[in-house]
Design a protein around this motif. Structure first.
Motif, mmCIF file in Angstrom:
data_model
loop_
_atom_site.group_PDB
_atom_site.id
_atom_site.type_symbol
_atom_site.label_atom_id
_atom_site.label_comp_id
_atom_site.label_asym_id
_atom_site.label_seq_id
_atom_site.Cartn_x
_atom_site.Cartn_y
_atom_site.Cartn_z
ATOM 1 N N ALA A 95 0.828 -1.204 0.000
ATOM 2 C CA ALA A 95 0.000 0.000 0.000
ATOM 3 C C ALA A 95 0.865 1.257 0.000
ATOM 4 O O ALA A 95 0.552 2.241 -0.687
ATOM 5 N N LEU A 98 2.270 1.631 -3.623
ATOM 6 C CA LEU A 98 1.256 2.004 -4.610
ATOM 7 C C LEU A 98 0.756 3.429 -4.416
ATOM 8 O O LEU A 98 0.517 4.155 -5.386
ATOM 9 N N SER A 99 0.575 3.850 -3.167
ATOM 10 C CA SER A 99 0.033 5.190 -2.910
ATOM 11 C C SER A 99 1.019 6.293 -3.272
ATOM 12 O O SER A 99 0.618 7.441 -3.455
ATOM 13 N N ALA A 126 -5.719 -3.450 -7.231
ATOM 14 C CA ALA A 126 -4.925 -2.321 -7.712
ATOM 15 C C ALA A 126 -4.663 -2.429 -9.206
ATOM 16 O O ALA A 126 -4.715 -1.434 -9.932
ATOM 17 N N PHE A 130 -7.252 0.206 -10.142
ATOM 18 C CA PHE A 130 -6.387 1.286 -9.648
ATOM 19 C C PHE A 130 -6.925 1.866 -8.330
ATOM 20 O O PHE A 130 -7.041 3.076 -8.151
ATOM 21 N N ARG A 131 -7.226 0.966 -7.439
ATOM 22 C CA ARG A 131 -7.593 1.377 -6.087
ATOM 23 C C ARG A 131 -7.293 0.233 -5.131
ATOM 24 O O ARG A 131 -7.148 -0.927 -5.562
ATOM 25 N N ILE A 132 -7.182 0.570 -3.869
ATOM 26 C CA ILE A 132 -6.973 -0.434 -2.836
ATOM 27 C C ILE A 132 -7.895 -0.121 -1.668
ATOM 28 O O ILE A 132 -8.354 1.016 -1.507
ATOM 29 N N LEU A 147 -9.003 3.671 -1.380
ATOM 30 C CA LEU A 147 -7.997 4.671 -1.734
ATOM 31 C C LEU A 147 -7.745 4.586 -3.230
ATOM 32 O O LEU A 147 -7.324 3.545 -3.745
ATOM 33 N N GLU A 148 -8.046 5.675 -3.937
ATOM 34 C CA GLU A 148 -7.826 5.710 -5.380
ATOM 35 C C GLU A 148 -6.337 5.847 -5.679
ATOM 36 O O GLU A 148 -5.624 6.601 -5.016
ATOM 37 N N LEU A 149 -5.889 5.133 -6.709
ATOM 38 C CA LEU A 149 -4.486 5.162 -7.104
ATOM 39 C C LEU A 149 -4.334 5.842 -8.457
ATOM 40 O O LEU A 149 -5.248 5.821 -9.283
#
Length: 332
Positions: A95, A98-99, A126, A130-132, A147-149
């Protein structure tokens, strides 16, 4: 010692491997089919102004997986973030990585099959959306916060694609299988590297290094460096005789086998009558770890037809007996 005979080393020479890495698909030697596939994938993404599909690079060590990941980032004009599977042992580790990615960034995960299972499951979402989802709190009061990536391209590298779970493998839009190089391609690798480090080496010497490099560019570059060092220290030209003497000093024979390779093969033939012999017994007989024998030595011996794996154990082939110079028993 004249300039014509002596190797010239640039005072600004960087790390050997890093200095020799090609910067584009056109400079990359070998893997013609994979390069063509990558070129199409990257060009199509650029024309459509989108991030390319996620890429999985599979193949033995030393064939250029890390280099290709760098080339992907360079071709896209985007930054590259590098990490490895063993470094991602918790979902929180992934995380954090990726963030921190910027839009279009290339994320390279080496040995991706060694990621923790919890991190793999987070990576599924992800890669697709493209989110986690981040869990906050514990027990009954725990909540999930999405959480949007930023859109990114994942380049995963693995030497053991069979260990990748199917859900992860299926999320890669393109899978490239890198093959061992032939002697002609390795000769191109050696010639290119010699020119970059400004080392004059004869064509016969280039061919000799290529034939002993086990089909692997990383080994070819390593052997070239040893020959360059030998030429520099002894003040001799980079001809075929210098290559023979330098590689003989480092126990690399004409077939590319090193000391441990020969010890393993001789142990099977001399101590165990050609086999079959179990892996753990073989490892003890040569004083090495079983993992080293299985992952480092056996693949090359099997690929060159000197050794065979059977359900009962390791067996020397007829070619293996011939290599050791020991007559094949009539019973075999």
């Amino acid at each position: 010692m004249t300039d014509e005979l002596s190797p010239r080393v640039s005072p600004n020479e960087l790390g050997f491997e890093g200095a020799l890495r090609p910067a584009s698909l056109e400079e990359f030697v070998g893997q013609t089919k994979v390069r063509g596939q990558l070129r199409l994938l990257l060009d199509a993404a650029t024309m459509q102004q989108r991030t390319p599909d996620h890429i999985l690079l599979a193949g033995p060590p030393g064939l250029g997986k890390t280099t290709l990941s760098m080339i992907v980032a360079t071709e896209l004009g985007k930054p590259l973030h590098q990490t490895s599977g063993p470094a991602i042992q918790h979902a929180g580790d992934l995380a954090a990585v990726l963030s921190a990615l910027t839009p279009g960034e290339v994320l390279f995960i080496d040995e991706i099959h060694r990621m923790a299972r919890s991190a793999e499951e987070m990576l599924y979402l992800a890669m697709e959306d493209f989110r986690i989802d981040i869990m906050v709190g514990k027990g009954a009061g725990a909540t999930s916060i999405p959480l949007e990536l930023a859109p990114f391209t994942l380049v995963g590298a693995t030497t053991r694609s069979g260990l990748l779970p199917n859900p992860l493998r299926d999320r890669f839009g393109f899978t490239a299988h890198l093959e061992f190089y032939d002697d002609g391609e390795l000769a191109q690798v050696v010639s290119r590297a010699a020119a970059l480090i400004d080392f004059g080496i004869a064509a016969a010497g280039v061919s000799e290094i290529a034939s002993r490099s086990r089909g692997t560019p990383r080994i070819a570059n390593r052997l070239l460096r040893r020959v360059r060092d030998y030429s520099l220290v002894h003040g001799v030209p980079g001809d075929e005789d210098t290559v023979h003497r330098a590689l003989s000093l480092y126990d690399v024979d004409a077939h590319g086998l090193d000391r441990l390779d020969r010890e393993v093969l001789r142990a099977v033939v001399e101590r165990f009558g050609g086999g079959p012999v179990g892996l753990s017994t073989l490892a003890v007989s040569v004083g090495e770890e079983a993992e080293t024998i299985e992952a480092v030595v056996e693949p090359f011996l099997v690929r060159t037809g000197l050794l065979s794996r059977t359900p009962r154990g390791r067996v020397a082939t007829r070619r293996g007996w011939e290599y050791t110079g020991i007559p094949l028993p009539d019973a075999l």
